[in-house]
Scaffold this motif. Structure first.
Motif, PDB file in Angstrom:
ATOM      1  N   LYS A 149       0.617  -1.100  -0.034  1.00  0.00           N
ATOM      2  CA  LYS A 149      -0.056   0.205  -0.077  1.00  0.00           C
ATOM      3  C   LYS A 149       0.772   1.297   0.078  1.00  0.00           C
ATOM      4  O   LYS A 149       0.336   2.437  -0.400  1.00  0.00           O
ATOM      5  CB  LYS A 149      -1.126  -0.030   1.142  1.00  0.00           C
ATOM      6  CG  LYS A 149      -1.953  -0.998   1.121  1.00  0.00           C
ATOM      7  CD  LYS A 149      -2.948  -0.928   2.500  1.00  0.00           C
ATOM      8  CE  LYS A 149      -4.182  -1.978   2.284  1.00  0.00           C
ATOM      9  NZ  LYS A 149      -5.083  -1.793   3.161  1.00  0.00           N
ATOM     10  N   GLU A 150       2.106   1.165   0.412  1.00  0.00           N
ATOM     11  CA  GLU A 150       3.130   2.133   0.649  1.00  0.00           C
ATOM     12  C   GLU A 150       3.935   2.281  -0.698  1.00  0.00           C
ATOM     13  O   GLU A 150       4.655   3.244  -0.881  1.00  0.00           O
ATOM     14  CB  GLU A 150       3.801   2.285   1.731  1.00  0.00           C
ATOM     15  CG  GLU A 150       3.013   2.462   3.183  1.00  0.00           C
ATOM     16  CD  GLU A 150       3.898   2.441   4.262  1.00  0.00           C
ATOM     17  OE1 GLU A 150       4.407   3.468   4.836  1.00  0.00           O
ATOM     18  OE2 GLU A 150       4.007   1.461   4.976  1.00  0.00           O
ATOM     19  N   MET A 151       4.021   1.331  -1.256  1.00  0.00           N
ATOM     20  CA  MET A 151       5.227   0.902  -2.276  1.00  0.00           C
ATOM     21  C   MET A 151       5.411   2.312  -3.343  1.00  0.00           C
ATOM     22  O   MET A 151       4.214   2.538  -3.814  1.00  0.00           O
ATOM     23  CB  MET A 151       4.959  -0.096  -3.026  1.00  0.00           C
ATOM     24  CG  MET A 151       5.869  -0.687  -4.326  1.00  0.00           C
ATOM     25  SD  MET A 151       7.478  -0.644  -3.798  1.00  0.00           S
ATOM     26  CE  MET A 151       8.313  -0.989  -5.172  1.00  0.00           C
ATOM     27  N   ALA A 152       6.348   2.765  -3.667  1.00  0.00           N
ATOM     28  CA  ALA A 152       6.671   4.063  -4.602  1.00  0.00           C
ATOM     29  C   ALA A 152       7.777   3.615  -5.321  1.00  0.00           C
ATOM     30  O   ALA A 152       8.992   2.957  -4.911  1.00  0.00           O
ATOM     31  CB  ALA A 152       6.780   5.072  -3.990  1.00  0.00           C
ATOM     32  N   TYR A 153       8.014   4.158  -6.671  1.00  0.00           N
ATOM     33  CA  TYR A 153       9.309   4.081  -7.354  1.00  0.00           C
ATOM     34  C   TYR A 153      10.081   5.300  -7.398  1.00  0.00           C
ATOM     35  O   TYR A 153      11.270   5.000  -7.818  1.00  0.00           O
ATOM     36  CB  TYR A 153       8.716   3.572  -8.748  1.00  0.00           C
ATOM     37  CG  TYR A 153       8.203   2.217  -8.907  1.00  0.00           C
ATOM     38  CD1 TYR A 153       8.537   1.018  -8.412  1.00  0.00           C
ATOM     39  CD2 TYR A 153       6.773   2.005  -9.430  1.00  0.00           C
ATOM     40  CE1 TYR A 153       8.263  -0.195  -8.739  1.00  0.00           C
ATOM     41  CE2 TYR A 153       6.168   0.970  -9.646  1.00  0.00           C
ATOM     42  CZ  TYR A 153       6.812  -0.234  -9.240  1.00  0.00           C
ATOM     43  OH  TYR A 153       6.258  -1.353  -9.527  1.00  0.00           O
ATOM     44  N   GLY A 154       9.494   6.251  -7.535  1.00  0.00           N
ATOM     45  CA  GLY A 154       9.995   7.457  -8.085  1.00  0.00           C
ATOM     46  C   GLY A 154      10.801   8.360  -6.929  1.00  0.00           C
ATOM     47  O   GLY A 154      11.147   7.759  -5.834  1.00  0.00           O
ATOM     48  N   MET A 198      14.459   7.724 -13.494  1.00  0.00           N
ATOM     49  CA  MET A 198      14.423   7.354 -14.877  1.00  0.00           C
ATOM     50  C   MET A 198      14.420   5.785 -14.976  1.00  0.00           C
ATOM     51  O   MET A 198      14.685   4.978 -14.140  1.00  0.00           O
ATOM     52  CB  MET A 198      16.106   7.728 -15.527  1.00  0.00           C
ATOM     53  CG  MET A 198      16.312   7.466 -16.804  1.00  0.00           C
ATOM     54  SD  MET A 198      18.023   7.836 -17.348  1.00  0.00           S
ATOM     55  CE  MET A 198      17.805   9.432 -17.252  1.00  0.00           C
ATOM     56  N   MET A 199      13.516   5.384 -15.886  1.00  0.00           N
ATOM     57  CA  MET A 199      13.560   3.920 -16.171  1.00  0.00           C
ATOM     58  C   MET A 199      13.295   3.914 -17.814  1.00  0.00           C
ATOM     59  O   MET A 199      12.982   4.651 -18.635  1.00  0.00           O
ATOM     60  CB  MET A 199      12.065   3.475 -15.658  1.00  0.00           C
ATOM     61  CG  MET A 199      11.860   3.544 -14.079  1.00  0.00           C
ATOM     62  SD  MET A 199      12.994   2.454 -13.336  1.00  0.00           S
ATOM     63  CE  MET A 199      12.843   2.928 -11.521  1.00  0.00           C
ATOM     64  N   PRO A 200      13.661   2.501 -18.427  1.00  0.00           N
ATOM     65  CA  PRO A 200      13.296   2.289 -19.800  1.00  0.00           C
ATOM     66  C   PRO A 200      12.162   2.382 -20.229  1.00  0.00           C
ATOM     67  O   PRO A 200      11.291   1.967 -19.461  1.00  0.00           O
ATOM     68  CB  PRO A 200      14.119   0.915 -19.629  1.00  0.00           C
ATOM     69  CG  PRO A 200      14.851   0.684 -18.450  1.00  0.00           C
ATOM     70  CD  PRO A 200      14.175   1.660 -17.456  1.00  0.00           C
ATOM     71  N   LYS A 245      22.777   4.333 -10.044  1.00  0.00           N
ATOM     72  CA  LYS A 245      22.422   5.651 -10.179  1.00  0.00           C
ATOM     73  C   LYS A 245      23.249   6.426  -9.473  1.00  0.00           C
ATOM     74  O   LYS A 245      23.550   6.264  -8.007  1.00  0.00           O
ATOM     75  CB  LYS A 245      21.008   5.789  -9.556  1.00  0.00           C
ATOM     76  CG  LYS A 245      19.978   5.213 -10.634  1.00  0.00           C
ATOM     77  CD  LYS A 245      18.586   5.419 -10.162  1.00  0.00           C
ATOM     78  CE  LYS A 245      17.359   4.702 -11.071  1.00  0.00           C
ATOM     79  NZ  LYS A 245      16.246   4.748 -10.955  1.00  0.00           N
ATOM     80  N   THR A 246      24.056   7.413  -9.938  1.00  0.00           N
ATOM     81  CA  THR A 246      25.114   8.348  -9.345  1.00  0.00           C
ATOM     82  C   THR A 246      24.231   9.868  -9.131  1.00  0.00           C
ATOM     83  O   THR A 246      24.185  10.236  -9.866  1.00  0.00           O
ATOM     84  CB  THR A 246      26.315   8.154  -9.729  1.00  0.00           C
ATOM     85  OG1 THR A 246      26.997   7.394  -9.985  1.00  0.00           O
ATOM     86  CG2 THR A 246      27.188   9.212  -9.005  1.00  0.00           C
TER      87      THR A 246
END
Length: 267
Positions: A149-154, A198-200, A245-246
């Motif tokens: 329920k809390e999952m996020a990618y960005g 950023m993602m493909p 990711k740097t």
């Protein structure tokens, strides 16, 4: 096969370190060839160039002075994760088409406030948070995947109404979605790229990775904070990708510099 994908916006200033006869000092001239003023600009000066003109410099006992104002200015030694100094970072204001002359000399440096900071946050599901005197951000770690329920990618953004560092205090009080005078986190990232991730992207589809699994701090203020986040392999079309990711944030800036290195392998 390893490929690098990164975006850079470079408005470079010109740095000149003339020869000097004094053994205990060196001068640096930084010029702005552009038609706009550069405020609170963090400038990197190659340490090898400093040593060439000031070989006796003591990294624990020197200060940087603006020659025109005769005042000390903030500086930082940048290591980029290694043991040897790579750059001397200074923060300056330079008028349009103008220049500033700096003096490096022996002596105890003044204490300047920390203007950038970042850290791993194990107490909040493995967040990694970072900030400067203008803005703050965070990226989500592997542990968050256990709470769908809390999952996020960005990348999450925390706005600030103070130039002080706020990350530790906000996590401590646990109420960063409320503004008690220093700003707040008012974004809901969810399953989006948030502010600058950023993602493909292939055939109208975004191939999201999972959250980062490891981190490495390269430099941590006071003028520039740089760190790396590592991502396990995931399926992207007919290939698999892993990523590093740097991320770097300078004092006085609203934007991060982000470089993403992808390693590809066939499925």
């Amino acid at each position: 096969m390893k490929k690098h994908l990164f975006f850079l916006l470079i408005l470079s200033l010109n740095v000149l370190i003339p020869s000097v006869s004094q053994a205990q000092k060196a001068t640096i001239s930084i010029s702005n060839p552009f038609a706009g003023e550069r405020k609170e600009e963090v400038v990197a000066i190659a340490w090898k160039d400093v040593l060439a003109k000031y070989p006796s410099i003591d990294t624990a006992n020197f200060k940087v002075i603006n020659v025109a104002t005769k005042k000390e200015i903030p500086w930082q030694l940048e290591y980029k994760g290694g043991k040897a100094v790579q750059n001397l970072l200074v923060q300056v204001d330079i008028a349009a088409k103008g220049s500033v002359k700096l003096l490096l000399q022996k002596g105890k440096s003044a204490n300047f406030p920390t203007k950038t900071y970042g850290r791993y946050v194990p107490e909040r599901k493995e967040d990694f948070a970072w900030e400067n005197d203008k803005i703050a951000f965070r990226m989500y770690g592997k542990e968050l995947e256990q709470t769908p329920k809390e999952m996020a990618y960005g990348i999450d953004v925390w706005v600030k109404r103070t130039d002080k560092m706020v990350i530790n205090e906000r996590y401590k009080r646990g109420k960063y979605h409320e503004d008690i005078g220093d700003g707040l986190d008012y974004y809901h990232v969810g399953f989006t790229l948030g502010a600058g991730n950023m993602m493909p992207y292939i055939n109208d589809s975004i191939y999201y990775s999972r959250n980062y699994v490891e981190h490495k701090m390269l430099d941590n203020g006071p003028l520039r904070t740089t760190f790396q986040l590592f991502y396990h392999e995931w399926e992207v079309g007919e290939n698999k990708l892993s990523a590093v990711k740097t991320i770097s944030l300078d004092a006085g800036s609203q934007l991060n510099s982000i470089r993403v290195d992808y390693t590809t392998s066939s499925s």
